[in-house]
Each structure stands twice: as C-alpha cells, then as structure tokens.
Motif scaffolding. Sequence first.
Motif, PDB file in Angstrom:
ATOM      1  N   PRO A  70      31.287 -26.278  -9.728  1.00 25.14           N
ATOM      2  CA  PRO A  70      32.375 -25.415  -9.243  1.00 25.14           C
ATOM      3  C   PRO A  70      31.910 -23.969  -9.139  1.00 25.14           C
ATOM      4  O   PRO A  70      30.883 -23.583  -9.703  1.00 25.14           O
ATOM      5  CB  PRO A  70      33.442 -25.572 -10.329  1.00 25.14           C
ATOM      6  CG  PRO A  70      32.668 -25.884 -11.567  1.00 25.14           C
ATOM      7  CD  PRO A  70      31.505 -26.726 -11.114  1.00 25.14           C
ATOM      8  N   THR A  71      32.682 -23.178  -8.416  1.00 26.60           N
ATOM      9  CA  THR A  71      32.400 -21.746  -8.327  1.00 26.60           C
ATOM     10  C   THR A  71      32.551 -21.112  -9.703  1.00 26.60           C
ATOM     11  O   THR A  71      33.594 -21.263 -10.352  1.00 26.60           O
ATOM     12  CB  THR A  71      33.368 -21.062  -7.348  1.00 26.60           C
ATOM     13  OG1 THR A  71      33.235 -21.675  -6.065  1.00 26.60           O
ATOM     14  CG2 THR A  71      33.090 -19.570  -7.256  1.00 26.60           C
ATOM     15  N   PRO A  72      31.522 -20.434 -10.195  1.00 26.21           N
ATOM     16  CA  PRO A  72      31.616 -19.863 -11.545  1.00 26.21           C
ATOM     17  C   PRO A  72      32.532 -18.646 -11.600  1.00 26.21           C
ATOM     18  O   PRO A  72      32.838 -18.024 -10.580  1.00 26.21           O
ATOM     19  CB  PRO A  72      30.170 -19.478 -11.860  1.00 26.21           C
ATOM     20  CG  PRO A  72      29.546 -19.240 -10.525  1.00 26.21           C
ATOM     21  CD  PRO A  72      30.213 -20.186  -9.571  1.00 26.21           C
ATOM     22  N   ILE A  73      32.941 -18.328 -12.798  1.00 22.25           N
ATOM     23  CA  ILE A  73      33.719 -17.126 -13.078  1.00 22.25           C
ATOM     24  C   ILE A  73      32.743 -15.992 -13.396  1.00 22.25           C
ATOM     25  O   ILE A  73      31.760 -16.196 -14.116  1.00 22.25           O
ATOM     26  CB  ILE A  73      34.659 -17.369 -14.272  1.00 22.25           C
ATOM     27  CG1 ILE A  73      35.710 -18.426 -13.904  1.00 22.25           C
ATOM     28  CG2 ILE A  73      35.334 -16.074 -14.719  1.00 22.25           C
ATOM     29  CD1 ILE A  73      36.469 -18.955 -15.103  1.00 22.25           C
ATOM     30  N   GLU A  74      32.999 -14.812 -12.854  1.00 26.64           N
ATOM     31  CA  GLU A  74      32.145 -13.655 -13.135  1.00 26.64           C
ATOM     32  C   GLU A  74      32.760 -12.835 -14.264  1.00 26.64           C
ATOM     33  O   GLU A  74      33.925 -12.447 -14.204  1.00 26.64           O
ATOM     34  CB  GLU A  74      31.980 -12.799 -11.884  1.00 26.64           C
ATOM     35  CG  GLU A  74      31.255 -13.524 -10.751  1.00 26.64           C
ATOM     36  CD  GLU A  74      30.947 -12.616  -9.579  1.00 26.64           C
ATOM     37  OE1 GLU A  74      30.718 -11.406  -9.802  1.00 26.64           O
ATOM     38  OE2 GLU A  74      30.933 -13.121  -8.443  1.00 26.64           O
ATOM     39  N   VAL A  75      31.957 -12.592 -15.297  1.00 27.09           N
ATOM     40  CA  VAL A  75      32.439 -11.839 -16.450  1.00 27.09           C
ATOM     41  C   VAL A  75      31.266 -11.136 -17.131  1.00 27.09           C
ATOM     42  O   VAL A  75      30.237 -11.757 -17.392  1.00 27.09           O
ATOM     43  CB  VAL A  75      33.182 -12.774 -17.439  1.00 27.09           C
ATOM     44  CG1 VAL A  75      32.316 -13.929 -17.891  1.00 27.09           C
ATOM     45  CG2 VAL A  75      33.735 -12.010 -18.626  1.00 27.09           C
ATOM     46  N   TYR A  76      31.396  -9.824 -17.352  1.00 20.95           N
ATOM     47  CA  TYR A  76      30.368  -9.018 -18.024  1.00 20.95           C
ATOM     48  C   TYR A  76      28.978  -9.187 -17.402  1.00 20.95           C
ATOM     49  O   TYR A  76      27.971  -9.242 -18.107  1.00 20.95           O
ATOM     50  CB  TYR A  76      30.311  -9.361 -19.515  1.00 20.95           C
ATOM     51  CG  TYR A  76      31.548  -8.948 -20.274  1.00 20.95           C
ATOM     52  CD1 TYR A  76      31.887  -7.600 -20.417  1.00 20.95           C
ATOM     53  CD2 TYR A  76      32.384  -9.904 -20.841  1.00 20.95           C
ATOM     54  CE1 TYR A  76      33.029  -7.224 -21.108  1.00 20.95           C
ATOM     55  CE2 TYR A  76      33.533  -9.530 -21.531  1.00 20.95           C
ATOM     56  CZ  TYR A  76      33.845  -8.191 -21.660  1.00 20.95           C
ATOM     57  OH  TYR A  76      34.977  -7.817 -22.347  1.00 20.95           O
ATOM     58  N   GLY A  77      28.919  -9.266 -16.087  1.00 24.27           N
ATOM     59  CA  GLY A  77      27.638  -9.394 -15.416  1.00 24.27           C
ATOM     60  C   GLY A  77      27.030 -10.775 -15.479  1.00 24.27           C
ATOM     61  O   GLY A  77      25.883 -10.977 -15.058  1.00 24.27           O
ATOM     62  N   LEU A  78      27.792 -11.733 -15.983  1.00 28.72           N
ATOM     63  CA  LEU A  78      27.353 -13.117 -16.110  1.00 28.72           C
ATOM     64  C   LEU A  78      28.172 -13.997 -15.188  1.00 28.72           C
ATOM     65  O   LEU A  78      29.294 -13.662 -14.819  1.00 28.72           O
ATOM     66  CB  LEU A  78      27.554 -13.604 -17.554  1.00 28.72           C
ATOM     67  CG  LEU A  78      26.845 -12.841 -18.655  1.00 28.72           C
ATOM     68  CD1 LEU A  78      27.530 -13.084 -19.989  1.00 28.72           C
ATOM     69  CD2 LEU A  78      25.383 -13.257 -18.730  1.00 28.72           C
ATOM     70  N   HIS A  79      27.613 -15.152 -14.850  1.00 27.36           N
ATOM     71  CA  HIS A  79      28.394 -16.210 -14.227  1.00 27.36           C
ATOM     72  C   HIS A  79      28.644 -17.275 -15.287  1.00 27.36           C
ATOM     73  O   HIS A  79      27.739 -17.642 -16.043  1.00 27.36           O
ATOM     74  CB  HIS A  79      27.642 -16.816 -13.040  1.00 27.36           C
ATOM     75  CG  HIS A  79      27.741 -15.990 -11.798  1.00 27.36           C
ATOM     76  ND1 HIS A  79      27.328 -16.436 -10.561  1.00 27.36           N
ATOM     77  CD2 HIS A  79      28.221 -14.726 -11.586  1.00 27.36           C
ATOM     78  CE1 HIS A  79      27.547 -15.506  -9.664  1.00 27.36           C
ATOM     79  NE2 HIS A  79      28.083 -14.452 -10.262  1.00 27.36           N
ATOM     80  N   LEU A  80      29.861 -17.772 -15.328  1.00 34.52           N
ATOM     81  CA  LEU A  80      30.266 -18.742 -16.347  1.00 34.52           C
ATOM     82  C   LEU A  80      30.939 -19.941 -15.701  1.00 34.52           C
ATOM     83  O   LEU A  80      31.870 -19.788 -14.910  1.00 34.52           O
ATOM     84  CB  LEU A  80      31.246 -18.090 -17.334  1.00 34.52           C
ATOM     85  CG  LEU A  80      31.973 -19.040 -18.310  1.00 34.52           C
ATOM     86  CD1 LEU A  80      30.999 -19.573 -19.365  1.00 34.52           C
ATOM     87  CD2 LEU A  80      33.153 -18.338 -18.976  1.00 34.52           C
ATOM     88  N   ILE A  81      30.455 -21.135 -16.030  1.00 34.73           N
ATOM     89  CA  ILE A  81      31.216 -22.353 -15.770  1.00 34.73           C
ATOM     90  C   ILE A  81      31.888 -22.697 -17.090  1.00 34.73           C
ATOM     91  O   ILE A  81      31.219 -23.078 -18.058  1.00 34.73           O
ATOM     92  CB  ILE A  81      30.317 -23.491 -15.276  1.00 34.73           C
ATOM     93  CG1 ILE A  81      29.700 -23.113 -13.924  1.00 34.73           C
ATOM     94  CG2 ILE A  81      31.135 -24.782 -15.136  1.00 34.73           C
ATOM     95  CD1 ILE A  81      28.787 -24.169 -13.343  1.00 34.73           C
ATOM     96  N   PRO A  82      33.202 -22.532 -17.168  1.00 36.68           N
ATOM     97  CA  PRO A  82      33.909 -22.605 -18.445  1.00 36.68           C
ATOM     98  C   PRO A  82      34.154 -24.038 -18.885  1.00 36.68           C
ATOM     99  O   PRO A  82      33.838 -25.011 -18.179  1.00 36.68           O
ATOM    100  CB  PRO A  82      35.228 -21.899 -18.136  1.00 36.68           C
ATOM    101  CG  PRO A  82      35.466 -22.211 -16.690  1.00 36.68           C
ATOM    102  CD  PRO A  82      34.113 -22.222 -16.043  1.00 36.68           C
ATOM    103  N   ALA A  83      34.722 -24.162 -20.060  1.00 38.31           N
ATOM    104  CA  ALA A  83      35.144 -25.464 -20.589  1.00 38.31           C
ATOM    105  C   ALA A  83      36.658 -25.502 -20.712  1.00 38.31           C
ATOM    106  O   ALA A  83      37.333 -24.474 -20.642  1.00 38.31           O
ATOM    107  CB  ALA A  83      34.495 -25.737 -21.940  1.00 38.31           C
ATOM    108  N   HIS A  84      37.167 -26.705 -20.908  1.00 34.91           N
ATOM    109  CA  HIS A  84      38.602 -26.971 -21.021  1.00 34.91           C
ATOM    110  C   HIS A  84      38.722 -28.224 -21.873  1.00 34.91           C
ATOM    111  O   HIS A  84      37.826 -29.081 -21.858  1.00 34.91           O
ATOM    112  CB  HIS A  84      39.170 -27.187 -19.611  1.00 34.91           C
ATOM    113  CG  HIS A  84      40.613 -27.560 -19.559  1.00 34.91           C
ATOM    114  ND1 HIS A  84      41.047 -28.875 -19.648  1.00 34.91           N
ATOM    115  CD2 HIS A  84      41.723 -26.806 -19.400  1.00 34.91           C
ATOM    116  CE1 HIS A  84      42.362 -28.898 -19.548  1.00 34.91           C
ATOM    117  NE2 HIS A  84      42.805 -27.658 -19.398  1.00 34.91           N
ATOM    118  N   VAL A  85      39.803 -28.346 -22.603  1.00 36.70           N
ATOM    119  CA  VAL A  85      39.962 -29.503 -23.474  1.00 36.70           C
ATOM    120  C   VAL A  85      39.847 -30.817 -22.692  1.00 36.70           C
ATOM    121  O   VAL A  85      39.382 -31.837 -23.218  1.00 36.70           O
ATOM    122  CB  VAL A  85      41.296 -29.418 -24.247  1.00 36.70           C
ATOM    123  CG1 VAL A  85      42.485 -29.533 -23.290  1.00 36.70           C
ATOM    124  CG2 VAL A  85      41.359 -30.457 -25.351  1.00 36.70           C
ATOM    125  N   GLY A  86      40.224 -30.794 -21.417  1.00 38.59           N
ATOM    126  CA  GLY A  86      40.132 -31.990 -20.595  1.00 38.59           C
ATOM    127  C   GLY A  86      38.711 -32.464 -20.367  1.00 38.59           C
ATOM    128  O   GLY A  86      38.491 -33.617 -19.947  1.00 38.59           O
TER     129      GLY A  86
END
Length: 255
Positions: A70-86
């Motif tokens: 998926p398209t990552p989230i941009e935060v603090y100069g980083l790209h993040l593929i987050p987690a979810h309980v699902g």
Amino acid sequence: MITLTVFNHAGGAGKTSLTLNVGHELAHHGQRVLLIDLDPQANLTGWLGVTGVTRAQTVYGAVVDGLPLPTPIEVYGLHLIPAHVGLALAESQMMGRVGAQSRLRRALSAVADRYDVVLIDSPPSLGQLAILGALAADQMVVPVPTRQKGLDALPGLQEAFSEYREVRPDLTVALYVPTFYDARRLHDREALADLKAHLSPLATPVPQREAVWLDSTAQGAPVGVYAPDSPVHRDIMTLTADIVDAVGLRVGREA
C-alpha cells in the motif's frame, strides 16, 4: 536497497524503539527509509503518532492476496507501512496459501528503486508474521536485553534462525544489540560478558535511560526530534553508526 528485520521472539527487547529511532537517524542523514510495522499491537505505528489506520494500509493485502504494497504514510521524514489489529488475521490466512511467507520479500522488490533502507519491526513471536519478516530480510538486527531473560531467549533465537536458513541459507545476523544496559549493575556486566562470549558481531551496548525513551514515545516522536543532542540521542547515533558499519551502508551528511 537493503532490508533489515529487527527481530527477537521475546517481548521487551527494544525492537520497536530501535526500529523507529535508527530509521529516523538514517533518514536525518539523507537515506530514503521505509519502516514496516508487522506487529498487530502496532506499537511502532502508535509511537510515531499515527492513528486511524485501516487494515488496507498494512501489509495484509500484499501477504494474503499478493497485492502490491500500500501507499505508505509519511511521518518525520520516513515512510511507514503501519500495522492494525486486523493484521493478526494474516497469521491464519497465510498458512493456507503457498508461498505466502515470501510475499513480503517479493513485494519489496517492486519498490527497490524508491528506498535505500527498509526496517521491519517484527512481532514478539515465532509465528507466521515473524517468519514473513525474517524471510523478507537481507540481514537481521537482534536486540538482546542485558538481563537473564535476554540470555534465556538465546536458544530460541538460534533455533529460529536455523529454521529460517532452511528456506534462506543466505540469511545472516548483521548485528546483535545489547539493550537496557546499566554498567552499575553486576548482573548487567555479567550478562554482557556472556553475550560477548557467545554472540558476534555485537554492537556497543545501549544504556538504560528510560525517561527520554518513554517521554519521546508519549509525544509520538523520535528521540532525535524530541530530545536532539541528549545522551539518549547520542546513544542512538552510536547504535546507528554500528549498524551502518555492520551492513556496509554509505551514509552521508544530512540531506
């Protein structure tokens, strides 16, 4: 692009703090960094202040259905593929799909031109998601607390690595990282001596300085943002330099 999975099947080893803060330090020095949160508890995601995540934003689709990342989230100069309980549902779903444990590695190959470093925060388990992270790695980074529980985890770590190498004979540990080290405690000094005797290569121990770590987490920010030039930030800089040397990264000055 080099992919490093931060792994220890035991909880409380410092995996998430290491992933977040080393990732931020590398990005601060001009590296294009992707963080992947593989833990359904989503600590890395939450510690970066990211909320409202859906399962579609995680690696779930890539792992279960063979979709692109998926398209990552941009935060603090980083790209993040987050987690979810699902994401926990992927554990059972993967077991019914041939090759699912290697799908993250294949999905990452499609974005190899976009990043210099991928850091994967592995869950504290030996389940399917942990296998997924291990098989996606070029090398592993293994935090080990300088406590009895850290020493007790070593046989399980070695057994896990032996199993992973049945599939990936080239998989190696880039660095073992002693964490929560307090040189004032005899137990910590003895544990560190044990680690030096049995593990190689070994990073400079990361001292236990809980206040700044906990406060930066509460603020949802890396230590380099929350408390730049603090003793904890200097610890992170040292650890990052150890990892850079261990994996042969070419890291320049801040971009």
